[in-house]
Motif scaffolding. Structure first.
Motif, PDB file in Angstrom:
ATOM      1  N   SER A 183      10.935   9.851   0.492  1.00  0.00           N
ATOM      2  CA  SER A 183      11.488   9.477   1.796  1.00  0.00           C
ATOM      3  C   SER A 183      10.908  10.431   2.846  1.00  0.00           C
ATOM      4  O   SER A 183      10.875  11.648   2.625  1.00  0.00           O
ATOM      5  CB  SER A 183      13.015   9.606   1.754  1.00  0.00           C
ATOM      6  OG  SER A 183      13.560   9.329   3.015  1.00  0.00           O
ATOM      7  N   ARG A 205      16.402  -4.126   1.685  1.00  0.00           N
ATOM      8  CA  ARG A 205      17.753  -3.833   1.218  1.00  0.00           C
ATOM      9  C   ARG A 205      18.826  -4.445   2.130  1.00  0.00           C
ATOM     10  O   ARG A 205      20.002  -4.446   1.789  1.00  0.00           O
ATOM     11  CB  ARG A 205      17.939  -2.314   1.077  1.00  0.00           C
ATOM     12  CG  ARG A 205      17.337  -1.775  -0.204  1.00  0.00           C
ATOM     13  CD  ARG A 205      17.404  -0.276  -0.288  1.00  0.00           C
ATOM     14  NE  ARG A 205      16.901   0.246  -1.545  1.00  0.00           N
ATOM     15  CZ  ARG A 205      17.592   0.295  -2.674  1.00  0.00           C
ATOM     16  NH1 ARG A 205      18.840  -0.125  -2.705  1.00  0.00           N
ATOM     17  NH2 ARG A 205      17.047   0.771  -3.773  1.00  0.00           N
ATOM     18  N   ARG A 221      17.374   0.768  -8.848  1.00  0.00           N
ATOM     19  CA  ARG A 221      16.012   1.020  -8.322  1.00  0.00           C
ATOM     20  C   ARG A 221      15.003   0.203  -9.132  1.00  0.00           C
ATOM     21  O   ARG A 221      14.058  -0.351  -8.577  1.00  0.00           O
ATOM     22  CB  ARG A 221      15.667   2.509  -8.402  1.00  0.00           C
ATOM     23  CG  ARG A 221      16.461   3.384  -7.432  1.00  0.00           C
ATOM     24  CD  ARG A 221      15.913   4.805  -7.498  1.00  0.00           C
ATOM     25  NE  ARG A 221      16.822   5.814  -7.050  1.00  0.00           N
ATOM     26  CZ  ARG A 221      16.650   6.572  -5.954  1.00  0.00           C
ATOM     27  NH1 ARG A 221      15.614   6.391  -5.182  1.00  0.00           N
ATOM     28  NH2 ARG A 221      17.515   7.508  -5.648  1.00  0.00           N
ATOM     29  N   ASN A 235      15.247  -3.315  -7.971  1.00  0.00           N
ATOM     30  CA  ASN A 235      14.665  -3.352  -6.620  1.00  0.00           C
ATOM     31  C   ASN A 235      13.140  -3.513  -6.715  1.00  0.00           C
ATOM     32  O   ASN A 235      12.546  -4.426  -6.128  1.00  0.00           O
ATOM     33  CB  ASN A 235      15.035  -2.035  -5.920  1.00  0.00           C
ATOM     34  CG  ASN A 235      14.616  -1.958  -4.466  1.00  0.00           C
ATOM     35  OD1 ASN A 235      14.624  -2.962  -3.755  1.00  0.00           O
ATOM     36  ND2 ASN A 235      14.241  -0.769  -4.014  1.00  0.00           N
ATOM     37  N   SER A 268       9.876   3.839  -4.747  1.00  0.00           N
ATOM     38  CA  SER A 268       9.478   3.464  -6.136  1.00  0.00           C
ATOM     39  C   SER A 268       9.210   4.728  -6.966  1.00  0.00           C
ATOM     40  O   SER A 268       8.076   4.987  -7.360  1.00  0.00           O
ATOM     41  CB  SER A 268       8.275   2.512  -6.132  1.00  0.00           C
ATOM     42  OG  SER A 268       7.287   2.834  -5.186  1.00  0.00           O
ATOM     43  N   ASN A 296      22.211  11.351  -5.760  1.00  0.00           N
ATOM     44  CA  ASN A 296      21.002  10.731  -6.329  1.00  0.00           C
ATOM     45  C   ASN A 296      19.924  10.532  -5.272  1.00  0.00           C
ATOM     46  O   ASN A 296      19.302   9.462  -5.204  1.00  0.00           O
ATOM     47  CB  ASN A 296      21.316   9.370  -6.971  1.00  0.00           C
ATOM     48  CG  ASN A 296      22.396   9.483  -8.019  1.00  0.00           C
ATOM     49  OD1 ASN A 296      22.460  10.491  -8.730  1.00  0.00           O
ATOM     50  ND2 ASN A 296      23.244   8.492  -8.096  1.00  0.00           N
TER      51      ASN A 296
HETATM   52  N1  LIG Z   1      19.796   8.132  -2.754  1.00  0.00           N
HETATM   53  C1  LIG Z   1      18.732   7.760  -2.040  1.00  0.00           C
HETATM   54  N2  LIG Z   1      17.491   8.080  -2.461  1.00  0.00           N
HETATM   55  C2  LIG Z   1      16.430   7.697  -1.737  1.00  0.00           C
HETATM   56  N3  LIG Z   1      16.491   6.990  -0.584  1.00  0.00           N
HETATM   57  C3  LIG Z   1      17.719   6.649  -0.121  1.00  0.00           C
HETATM   58  C4  LIG Z   1      18.879   7.022  -0.819  1.00  0.00           C
HETATM   59  N4  LIG Z   1      19.929   6.542  -0.127  1.00  0.00           N
HETATM   60  C5  LIG Z   1      19.464   5.908   0.945  1.00  0.00           C
HETATM   61  N5  LIG Z   1      18.126   5.964   0.958  1.00  0.00           N
HETATM   62  C6  LIG Z   1      17.306   5.291   1.975  1.00  0.00           C
HETATM   63  O1  LIG Z   1      16.752   4.147   1.306  1.00  0.00           O
HETATM   64  C7  LIG Z   1      15.343   4.126   1.432  1.00  0.00           C
HETATM   65  C8  LIG Z   1      14.684   3.972   0.068  1.00  0.00           C
HETATM   66  O2  LIG Z   1      14.796   2.691  -0.391  1.00  0.00           O
HETATM   67  P1  LIG Z   1      13.762   2.155  -1.458  1.00  0.00           P
HETATM   68  O3  LIG Z   1      14.136   0.744  -1.688  1.00  0.00           O
HETATM   69  O4  LIG Z   1      12.401   2.443  -0.999  1.00  0.00           O
HETATM   70  O5  LIG Z   1      14.116   3.062  -2.719  1.00  0.00           O
HETATM   71  S1  LIG Z   1      13.683   2.875  -4.236  1.00  0.00           S
HETATM   72  O6  LIG Z   1      12.267   2.498  -4.251  1.00  0.00           O
HETATM   73  O7  LIG Z   1      14.501   1.838  -4.840  1.00  0.00           O
HETATM   74  O8  LIG Z   1      13.921   4.179  -4.872  1.00  0.00           O
HETATM   75  C9  LIG Z   1      14.917   5.421   2.028  1.00  0.00           C
HETATM   76  O9  LIG Z   1      13.993   5.035   3.030  1.00  0.00           O
HETATM   77  P2  LIG Z   1      12.631   5.813   3.337  1.00  0.00           P
HETATM   78  O10 LIG Z   1      13.059   7.075   3.995  1.00  0.00           O
HETATM   79  O11 LIG Z   1      11.927   4.886   4.268  1.00  0.00           O
HETATM   80  O12 LIG Z   1      11.878   6.025   2.063  1.00  0.00           O
HETATM   81  C10 LIG Z   1      16.177   6.046   2.580  1.00  0.00           C
HETATM   82  O13 LIG Z   1      16.257   5.787   3.952  1.00  0.00           O
END
Ligand SMILES: Nc1ncnc2c1ncn2[C@@H]1O[C@H](COP(=O)(O)OS(=O)(=O)O)[C@@H](OP(=O)(O)O)[C@H]1O
Ligand SMILES: Nc1ncnc2c1ncn2[C@@H]1O[C@H](COP(=O)(O)OP(=O)(O)O)[C@@H](O)[C@H]1O
Length: 263
Positions: free
Chosen positions: A80, A111, A125, A128, A152, A201
């Motif tokens: 992230s 999402r 995940r 997803n 991912s 998490n």
């Molecule tokens: N626990 C946790 N861990 C990681 N990320 C979190 C979590 N909770 C919420 N978010 C927010 O959700 C975005 C990630 O979603 P993804 O669908 O890319 O995640 S994954 O691939 O299923 O792991 C991620 O977005 P990005 O910052 O754009 O990566 C976060 O904004």
């Protein structure tokens, strides 16, 4: 640009659609090869029984000719805040300026809809990524340059997506940005919340991120000279990679596929 696209469309339609007899007789057999299973075969899939493949009449190659490009999935993965969405958006903008047809699937957006029943457990995940992989595959097989922007984090989930695709259809693009940089950016305040224990998490804090072992592309925060790279720099390197390998309709250059390109 529009005139060119119209001319290309006309040529493609003339080539592949006008000889209707040929289409009706020979092409149907030929087209079975572009779909995902043998025509007529009946399968049991998961909970469903008696599932048949239905062959389309417009093969992937025709769609790619119409679009003047090759379908592909460019799979951005990284922590992230690593810049996945920003670079994917920048690249999509640049591709559009070159007349290329794209779709961008982004974690936060998906999402809200398709995957709104999923959270951030390992199982969720995995599901997803599986769903996004399947959606991406459909787009790529329709000739679309598909950009996906998901953390991912688990290697096996990314490899499962790769395994579902034809060779060359899945390009893994690792945003290799150190967690310290991502945490400092923290545009959504999520790292701060995770450090404070308000989010559980969270990837990189109390949930793992498994680095790709052999990604097609690696994007680093700095270039080889040690200068910080802008999102535009990163997108430009990826554009060159796509161009050199013929995804943009350009002739393939002499480039080694075995080495990951770095940006
Ligand atoms: N626990 C946790 N861990 C990681 N990320 C979190 C979590 N909770 C919420 N978010 C927010 O959700 C975005 C990630 O979603 P993804 O669908 O890319 O995640 S994954 O691939 O299923 O792991 C991620 O977005 P990005 O910052 O754009 O990566 C976060 O904004
Ligand atoms: N190459 C870059 N250089 C500096 N900042 C960047 C770069 N790419 C993205 N950013 C910034 O980093 C933050 C996170 O980017 P974002 O694209 O949302 O990451 P992700 O989608 O991986 O969570 C944003 O504030 C964005 O403006």
């Amino acid at each position: 640009m529009l005139a060119n696209a119209a001319r290309r469309l006309g040529q493609t339609l003339t080539r592949s659609l006008l000889p209707m007899e040929a289409l009706a007789v020979g092409a149907l057999q030929q087209q079975a090869a572009v779909t995902s299973g043998p025509a007529g075969a009946v399968y049991n899939v998961g909970k469903a029984t008696n599932i048949k493949f239905h062959d389309g009449m417009v093969p992937r190659e025709t769609k790619e000719q119409l679009l003047g490009q090759k379908g592909v999935v460019l799979w951005f993965t990284g922590l992230s805040g690593s810049g996945k969405s920003t670079v994917a958006c920048t690249l999509e903008h640049a591709l559009a300026a070159r007349g290329k047809m794209t779709v961008l699937l982004d974690g936060d957006n998906v999402r809200h809809g398709l995957n709104k029943n999923l959270g951030f457990s390992a199982e969720d995940r995995e599901e997803n990524i599986r769903r996004i992989g399947e959606v991406s595959k459909l787009f790529a097989e329709s000739g679309v340059i598909t950009l996906t922007s998901f953390i991912s984090p688990y290697r096996k989930d990314r490899e499962s997506v790769r395994a579902r695709m034809a060779p060359g259809d899945f390009l893994e693009c690792y945003m290799r940005i150190p967690i310290e940089v991502c945490e400092q950016r923290d545009p959504k305040g999520l790292y701060k919340a995770a450090r404070a224990g308000k989010i559980k998490n969270f990837t990189g804090i109390d949930d793992p991120y498994e680095e790709p072992l052999s990604p097609e592309l690696v994007v680093d925060a700095k270039d080889e000279a040690g200068n910080m790279q802008s999102a535009e720099d990163m997108a430009a390197t990826i554009m060159q990679y796509l161009e050199a390998r013929g995804y943009l309709g350009a002739p393939a250059a002499e480039a080694s596929d075995s080495e990951a390109a770095t940006a």
